[in-house]
Structure formats: C-alpha cells, structure tokens
Motif scaffolding. Structure first.
Motif, short mmCIF file in Angstrom:
data_model
loop_
_atom_site.label_atom_id
_atom_site.label_comp_id
_atom_site.label_asym_id
_atom_site.label_seq_id
_atom_site.Cartn_x
_atom_site.Cartn_y
_atom_site.Cartn_z
N LYS A 150 0.81 -1.11 -0.11
CA LYS A 150 0.11 -0.01 -0.43
C LYS A 150 0.80 1.59 0.21
O LYS A 150 0.64 1.93 -0.80
CB LYS A 150 -0.49 0.10 1.56
CG LYS A 150 -2.29 -0.96 1.26
CD LYS A 150 -3.14 -1.32 2.39
CE LYS A 150 -3.76 -1.51 2.41
NZ LYS A 150 -5.19 -1.84 3.82
N SER A 198 2.30 1.57 -3.83
CA SER A 198 1.49 2.07 -4.23
C SER A 198 1.27 3.74 -4.20
O SER A 198 0.74 4.58 -5.38
CB SER A 198 0.23 1.27 -4.37
OG SER A 198 0.71 -0.02 -4.61
N LEU A 199 0.77 3.95 -2.84
CA LEU A 199 0.77 5.94 -2.31
C LEU A 199 1.66 6.35 -3.07
O LEU A 199 1.93 7.26 -3.47
CB LEU A 199 0.28 5.91 -1.14
CG LEU A 199 0.79 7.17 -0.54
CD1 LEU A 199 -1.21 7.58 -1.42
CD2 LEU A 199 0.01 7.10 0.65
N ILE A 237 4.64 5.71 -5.38
CA ILE A 237 4.09 5.93 -7.06
C ILE A 237 2.77 6.18 -8.01
O ILE A 237 3.21 7.02 -8.45
CB ILE A 237 3.90 4.43 -7.59
CG1 ILE A 237 5.10 3.27 -6.98
CG2 ILE A 237 3.70 4.11 -8.85
CD1 ILE A 237 4.86 1.52 -7.85
N GLY A 238 1.74 6.26 -7.60
CA GLY A 238 0.73 7.27 -7.44
C GLY A 238 0.99 8.95 -7.40
O GLY A 238 0.50 9.45 -8.43
N LEU A 239 1.32 9.08 -6.06
CA LEU A 239 2.09 10.26 -5.75
C LEU A 239 3.06 11.15 -7.38
O LEU A 239 2.66 11.82 -7.23
CB LEU A 239 2.46 10.58 -4.35
CG LEU A 239 2.84 11.28 -3.98
CD1 LEU A 239 1.33 13.21 -3.64
CD2 LEU A 239 3.37 11.69 -2.45
N ILE A 271 2.67 9.99 -10.25
CA ILE A 271 2.19 10.37 -11.57
C ILE A 271 1.86 11.03 -11.12
O ILE A 271 1.77 12.14 -12.57
CB ILE A 271 1.37 8.92 -11.20
CG1 ILE A 271 2.60 7.90 -11.78
CG2 ILE A 271 0.21 9.14 -12.95
CD1 ILE A 271 1.79 5.52 -11.83
N VAL A 272 0.91 11.92 -10.18
CA VAL A 272 0.62 12.89 -10.24
C VAL A 272 1.36 13.93 -10.11
O VAL A 272 0.77 15.56 -10.20
CB VAL A 272 -0.69 13.15 -8.82
CG1 VAL A 272 -1.05 14.44 -8.18
CG2 VAL A 272 -1.59 12.10 -8.39
#
Length: 158
Positions: free
Chosen positions: A6, A9-10, A12-14, A16-17
């Motif tokens: 988690k 993933s958080l 990586i998501g950050l 990308i944003v």
C-alpha cells in the motif's frame, strides 16, 4: 507485507500525479508566455494567397512567387512586400517551421518608391525529407519588428 505494498502504491501514485501536474503547468506556462510575447497562432500560406494586414494605419502586403526556370536545380522565389512607413533597414528572415535549420536573412531591395521591396532567393534545402516548411519573419535589421503581423507567414519548399 500488505502495508508495504500500500505504501509503495501510494508513493507511485503520488509520483504520477506530480509528473502530470508538472506537465500541465509547463504547457500552461508556455501558452501564457506565447500570448505575452505576441506569437501568432494563425498562419497565412504565401503559396495560396497574399498576406495582408493593417499596420500603423497603413495596409501591408507580402506575396511570394515561384520564379524557378527549367534550368534551375533548386526552387527560386521572389518575395514582394508593400510596407508603407517600414522601419529601416527592413529585412526578411527565413526560419524553419517544420524543422529548425537556423535563421537565413534575406536582404530586401527597395523597388521604386519607398514602400515597395523585393527579394529573390532560394530557400536552403532539407536533406532529411521531401519538403520543408519555412516561416517568413520581418525585422528591422537584427531586431524583430515591434508590430508583428497577426499571423505567421509560411511557405513550403519541395
């Protein structure tokens, strides 16, 4: 283990944003910069029509003719300009529109009265493709004109 996934993933998501926000910000800054510098968004194709615009209460006109003969090994052009009250020295600069190939100054000759100019030239040819799109810019010597036409003047050299 699940907590580690988690967190990864958080992260990586950050990332990308943040990349998306950076790309959008750069595009926004580029568009606002082109508005401030007066870069033209519309084009006038000199091979299809003359380019006319009002400048300082006078009508300016630029036209392009293909003067290539059967004996020529490259395309030759004649650029005619009517520019009442043009600053001196008035100069044309060719710049690659489809690919940057440098800047090519084209000296203008005064034709008769003080408002008409012309230049005969052959555009530098591009060895990487069939055709090259060129932009025609007007300058006072080596300085861009303060009042630019409301469009980009372009032509294609085959």
């Amino acid at each position: 283990m699940i907590r580690g996934i988690k967190v990864s993933s958080l992260k990586i998501g950050l990332i990308i944003v943040l990349i998306a926000v950076a790309v959008l910000a750069l595009r926004w800054l580029d568009s606002s910069n082109s508005e401030k510098t007066g870069q033209q968004t519309s084009t006038c194709n000199l091979q299809k029509s003359d380019c006319d615009w009002p400048q300082q209460g006078q009508n300016w006109r630029v036209s392009l003719s293909d003067i290539t003969t059967n004996n020529d090994t490259e395309n030759n052009y004649r650029l005619d300009i009517v520019a009442p009250g043009a600053p001196q020295p008035l100069l044309v600069v060719l710049r690659g529109e489809s690919m940057y190939m440098g800047e090519y100054p084209v000296p203008l000759v005064r034709n008769g009265n003080g408002n008409d100019y012309y230049a005969e030239f052959s555009a530098p040819f591009c060895t990487t493709g069939d055709a090259m799109n060129w932009r025609v810019d007007l300058q006072k010597g080596m300085t861009p004109l303060a009042d630019q036409p409301p469009f980009r003047m372009v032509f294609q050299d085959d």
